[in-house]
Design a protein around this motif. Structure first.
Motif, mmCIF file in Angstrom:
data_model
loop_
_atom_site.group_PDB
_atom_site.id
_atom_site.type_symbol
_atom_site.label_atom_id
_atom_site.label_comp_id
_atom_site.label_asym_id
_atom_site.label_seq_id
_atom_site.Cartn_x
_atom_site.Cartn_y
_atom_site.Cartn_z
ATOM 1 N N LYS A 32 24.191 33.298 26.291
ATOM 2 C CA LYS A 32 22.787 33.213 25.872
ATOM 3 C C LYS A 32 22.717 32.990 24.367
ATOM 4 O O LYS A 32 21.884 32.212 23.867
ATOM 5 C CB LYS A 32 22.036 34.490 26.259
ATOM 6 N N GLN A 83 23.534 29.398 23.748
ATOM 7 C CA GLN A 83 22.377 28.553 24.083
ATOM 8 C C GLN A 83 21.296 28.649 23.006
ATOM 9 O O GLN A 83 20.701 27.633 22.611
ATOM 10 C CB GLN A 83 21.812 28.981 25.437
ATOM 11 N N ASP A 84 21.057 29.849 22.505
ATOM 12 C CA ASP A 84 20.054 30.014 21.450
ATOM 13 C C ASP A 84 20.477 29.287 20.185
ATOM 14 O O ASP A 84 19.639 28.665 19.502
ATOM 15 C CB ASP A 84 19.843 31.500 21.148
ATOM 16 N N SER A 130 19.963 25.672 20.579
ATOM 17 C CA SER A 130 18.540 25.322 20.513
ATOM 18 C C SER A 130 18.032 25.298 19.073
ATOM 19 O O SER A 130 17.060 24.600 18.765
ATOM 20 C CB SER A 130 17.711 26.317 21.328
ATOM 21 N N ALA A 181 25.507 22.269 23.014
ATOM 22 C CA ALA A 181 25.111 22.190 24.423
ATOM 23 C C ALA A 181 26.331 22.159 25.331
ATOM 24 O O ALA A 181 26.339 22.777 26.407
ATOM 25 C CB ALA A 181 24.252 20.949 24.647
ATOM 26 N N ALA A 193 27.698 25.619 25.555
ATOM 27 C CA ALA A 193 26.893 26.438 26.469
ATOM 28 C C ALA A 193 27.160 26.075 27.919
ATOM 29 O O ALA A 193 27.126 26.943 28.810
ATOM 30 C CB ALA A 193 25.410 26.268 26.142
ATOM 31 N N ASP A 194 27.449 24.780 28.161
ATOM 32 C CA ASP A 194 27.716 24.333 29.537
ATOM 33 C C ASP A 194 28.990 24.942 30.114
ATOM 34 O O ASP A 194 29.175 24.929 31.343
ATOM 35 C CB ASP A 194 27.825 22.802 29.579
#
Length: 655
Positions: free
Chosen positions: A114, A117-118, A121, A557, A560-561
């Motif tokens: 998480k 991902q943050d 972003s 990204a 995160a994947d």
């Protein structure tokens, strides 16, 4: 024999019966006591004329009630129960550790990704990057805490093994002494030291709860006691002493062997498994505990290796290629204590490929010419070639480097994932060095006349070769007449993959490359795709490094994947599912042990009841025997009284 003698023999027999019955009653609650029974026989009759006159009775022996079949059945049942219960008491600790919904690994894994991902972003902000590092450090601490707890459980097993071995030696010494005493007191096989035999059987029963026991008859009423798969422990009055030592390749692992002087001849763990608390401890350690540590380490090592590999393909906020996010996970290498003192060989193994990583341990042996790595799980062998090495060799996801001069017979045990969780550490502390951007950028000029578009692009491992790393711009130009693209780097092969999945490789220096809509192009580790129909002389550019890419999150990204990507176990499982599989494995083993323990306890109870029905003291029966022997004693006494009176009459007649 006179009537007086007959009465006397009956009196003495009844007296022995009363004493034996009282002995049974007094020992009714003594663990291991076997009921004793007086066996009487008639004395030899005396010939008198044409007939024989009885001469009374005699006590032939005091028989100890014993059933060999039931006794061995009980030993087997109690050994299995002790093993199952010992195994369950250990594995339940691991089960509770792994399955905890708050302190287990799953929440930390979820929080970490998480955070990734943050950060992906919001790649331009320090706050999101700092939060990502914080969750990474939390994940590292969780791995280490769980590894430490598993190590503590292993240390507890070591302590119990030492204690159990000391108890086994104590029982063996006592059994050997009783064998000696019983042999000295049982020269007449009709008169056996029953109480000493009870003590010996009780010691064997208690020993059997520690380690599986096999009992065989020896000379002079002694018993030969073997343990495990047949290792001798007591033969006659001699007992063999067990001792604990450390593994030849792991000083933190306690082993068991025979003590000979100041040396210990190590026994394989399998030799002492199959029953008893010690067997349960060894089965747990070599099975569930080792498997849990290896599987936890596989998740840790796999995550570190795959995350580092992807992070290296990104660009940090300073414009540099990504470095290590996590520290390299190194395999545990245990040098055999028996290796030659002349050997200077040093082995290092670094986990690099998470997909190929296994949870098996390995043996590395030098035969005088080559090092041979053998996977313990299936015996598959791989030769380190060439040796001496010119570069590290990758085997099952681990990169091996060997330096120094080995000696023939050198042996090392390699455990790639065993200590991986304890060595899981974050390498970065500077948030600006988190590589969230891609190292290349692409552009489709607005001046193009067609509707062709180039993808944002990505890079693979080949891009890390300094000869491939882009430092400038590659411009691809479309020729409508020939339907080809030109401008690819002259020193690199170009691999074109069509929409149907077929690939064609064009050797370095090919001037023009055919183009069809949707083709993907790979050259020097750069991957781009072009869609649409370009116009004549339309251009597409690929630039590296990605100047001004502070807001680029393409590599973030991809990082995160990794959470949902099948990476471990040959690309079959995710990190989360692999951990869940480990939790499920331990949970199933714990449940099996729990159910097996209940069944074993029930079987042991049944066996004990059957055994007690033969050897146990029934107080009601003994009370009846007291009355029977009392009446016999009184009747024999009355007979002697009558004999005395008759003698007095005969004496008076002679006066």
């Amino acid at each position: 024999m006179s009537i007086l003698g007959v009465g006397k023999s009956g009196l003495l027999a009844a007296q022995v019966g009363l004493a034996t019955t009282g002995h049974n009653i007094a020992n009714a609650n003594v663990e291991g006591y076997h009921r004793q029974v007086v066996i009487q026989g008639n004395s030899l009759p005396e010939a008198s004329g044409g007939y024989f006159v009885g001469t009374g009775t005699e006590v032939v022996t005091i028989q100890r009630q014993y059933d060999d079949f039931l006794s061995k059945q009980l030993l087997g049942a109690e050994a299995r129960a002790a093993e199952q219960n010992g195994y369950y008491s250990q594995i339940s600790q691991v089960d509770n550790l792994l399955a905890d919904s708050t302190s287990g690994l799953s929440p930390a894994l979820q929080d970490f990704f998480k955070g990734v991902q943050d950060a992906a972003s919001n790649p331009a902000t320090d706050a999101s990057r700092s939060a990502m590092l914080s969750t990474a450090n939390t994940l590292s601490a969780r791995f280490q805490t769980m590894s430490d707890r598993l190590s503590e459980i292993g240390e507890g097993v070591n302590a119990q093994i030492k204690t159990t071995v000391a108890e086994v030696n104590s029982f063996a010494a006592q059994i050997g002494k009783l064998n000696n005493d019983i042999a000295g007191l049982s020269s007449d096989t009709s008169a056996m030291p029953n109480d000493l035999m009870d003590q010996r059987d009780h010691l064997i029963t208690e020993l059997n709860k520690l380690v599986k026991v096999t009992v065989a008859d020896g000379a002079n009423s002694t018993l030969t006691v073997s343990i495990g798969s047949g290792q001798p422990l007591v033969i006659g009055n001699r007992n063999f002493e067990l001792a604990t030592g450390t593994s030849l390749t792991d000083v933190s692992r306690i082993t068991i062997g025979y003590k000979a002087g100041d040396k210990v001849s190590e026994l394989p763990e399998s030799a002492l498994q199959g029953g008893g608390a010690l067997g349960g401890l060894l089965s747990f350690r070599s099975g569930a505990l080792d498997e849990a540590q290896n599987k936890l380490g596989q998740v840790a090592a796999g995550l570190a290796a795959s995350f580092n590999a992807q992070h290296a393909l990104g660009q940090d906020r300073n414009g540099a290629m990504g470095g290590q996010f996590f520290e390299d996970v190194k395999a545990y290498v245990g040098m055999d204590a028996r290796n030659s003192s002349l050997s200077t060989a040093t082995i290092t193994g670094v986990v690099k490929d998470a997909t190929a990583l296994t949870t098996s341990n390995y043996d590395l042996n030098y035969d005088g010419a080559n090092f041979v790595l053998t996977r313990q799980s299936d015996g598959q062998s791989t030769v380190i070639n060439p040796f001496p090495q010119t570069e590290p060799q990758m085997i099952d996801g681990v990169e091996y480097s060997i330096t120094g001069t080995p000696q023939t017979g050198d042996h090392f045990e390699i455990r790639p994932t065993f200590a991986a969780a304890s060595g899981f550490n974050v390498a970065l502390s500077d948030v600006s060095k988190i590589a969230l951007a891609a190292p290349i950028s692409t552009n489709t000029p607005l001046s193009n006349t067609g509707n062709g578009k180039i993808s944002v692009g990505s890079v693979d491992d080949a891009y890390l070769d300094p000869a491939n790393t882009l430092n400038g711009t590659v411009t691809l130009t479309y020729d409508k007449d020939t339907g080809t693209l030109s401008g690819f780097p002259a020193a690199q092969d170009v691999v074109v993959t069509g929409v149907d999945g077929t690939s064609t490789t064009y050797p370095a220096g090919t001037a023009t490359i055919p183009y069809a809509e949707g083709d993907k192009f790979n050259f020097g580790g750069i991957n781009v795709a072009i869609t649409g129909t370009p116009g004549d002389n339309d251009t597409f550019s690929i630039t590296g490094p990605n100047a001004g890419g502070t807001k680029d999150n393409r590599n973030g990204a991809l990082l995160a994947d990794l959470q949902s990507k099948n990476i471990l176990n040959g690309g079959q499982t995710t990190f989360q599912s692999s951990y869940a599989s480990m939790v499920n494995f331990v949970g199933n083993k714990a449940r099996e042990a729990q159910i097996g323990g209940l069944a074993a306890d029930a079987a042991a109870t049944q066996a004990k009841n059957a055994h007690e029905s033969v050897v146990g003291v029934n107080l009601d029966e003994e009370a009846a025997n007291l009355l029977r022997y009392q009446q016999a004693y009184q009747a024999a006494g009355k007979m002697m009284q009558i004999a005395s009176q008759l003698f007095d009459v005969l004496v008076s007649l002679g006066r």
